[in-house]
Design a protein around this motif. Structure first.
Motif: not given
Ligand SMILES: O=P(O)(O)O[C@H]1O[C@H](CO)[C@@H](O)[C@H]1O
Ligand SMILES: O=c1cc[nH]c(=O)[nH]1
Length: 235
Positions: A20, A24, A64, A87, A90, A180-181
């Motif tokens: 996301g 990173r 996000m 993907r 977290t 969230m994805e």
């Molecule tokens: O660490 P990422 O890949 O961003 O994923 C998680 O972190 C974000 C929220 O802090 C959201 O995007 C959720 O899906």
């Protein structure tokens, strides 16, 4: 070049690792790839292409949430001929059976989101990973002696909520964690006949409030990154 990714055709590899967080993505490019080229920085959402053990791999952020990964994954699949998106995110654990830094391989993503329905007329609220990448991730985890749990997860539009009780859809589908994805990534891949998988590191344990820091979310995810890269070179 697409609306949101400035790379030229051919500058993005067939397999893309997609966190996301744009930082990173940069961390992975700086620390794990060689011969790296920054191929897009539109909206500061960095995309890099480089080599891992001699194989070309790209890494770039989804941003996000479902709308954001909906855009980036669709453009990667359709405008850059990407075959596989992994993907690497977290998540928050819904159960104290999981601990921070545990690694999950997502079997299905459940969501209340209408994204799949209104984008592609996919009516289901539980979507599977797509293609053979999920299995290759399991193989790579064995080779790396990593403890990886296959599980269903909840893809939510919500990070902060009033009621901390388990959402209905998470109970219905036995979801052990929330992010969230993944649901939108799987929907795009299903519609387009592409490969998609999601590996998650537990960053929060919701019932206890245990969590890792913002810096750790950017840089302390080495097992997940190596697992994704070792899988990418098998694709
Ligand atoms: O660490 P990422 O890949 O961003 O994923 C998680 O972190 C974000 C929220 O802090 C959201 O995007 C959720 O899906
Ligand atoms: O979506 C997410 C990601 C990490 N932690 C959460 O609680 N939710």
């Amino acid at each position: 070049m697409s609306v949101h990714i400035a790379a030229k055709k051919g500058e993005i590899a067939k397999t893309v690792l997609q966190p996301g967080d744009p930082l990173r993505a940069k961390y992975i490019a700086d620390n794990f790839l060689t011969d790296v080229k920054l191929v897009s920085k539109t909206r500061n959402v960095f995309y890099f292409t480089g080599l891992y053990k001699g194989k070309e791999v790209s890494v770039g952020a989804s941003g996000m949430g479902i709308p954001s990964i909906g855009i980036y994954s669709y453009e990667l699949f359709t405008e850059f001929d990407v075959d596989t998106i992994i993907r690497i995110g977290t998540c928050g654990a819904y159960t104290t059976d999981l601990k921070v830094y545990d690694l999950l391989n997502v079997e299905h993503a459940a969501s209340e989101s209408t994204y799949a329905k209104f984008a592609w007329e996919i009516e289901e609220d539980l979507l599977s990973h797509q293609g053979n990448t999920f299995g290759l991730i399991n193989d790579s985890a064995k080779e790396l002696a990593l403890n990886l749990k296959a599980t269903n997860i909840h893809t939510s539009d919500i990070f902060y909520r009033k009621n901390l009780a388990l959402p209905e859809i998470a109970t219905k589908y036995n979801c052990t964690a929330v992010e969230m994805e993944a649901f939108a990534l799987f929907a795009n891949a299903q519609y387009l006949g592409k490969n998609a998988a999601t590996i998650l590191t537990v960053s929060d344990v919701i019932p206890t409030g245990d969590q890792i820091s913002a810096d750790q979310r950017e840089t302390a995810l080495t097992p997940m990154i190596e697992l994704a890269l070792e899988t990418a070179i098998k694709m």
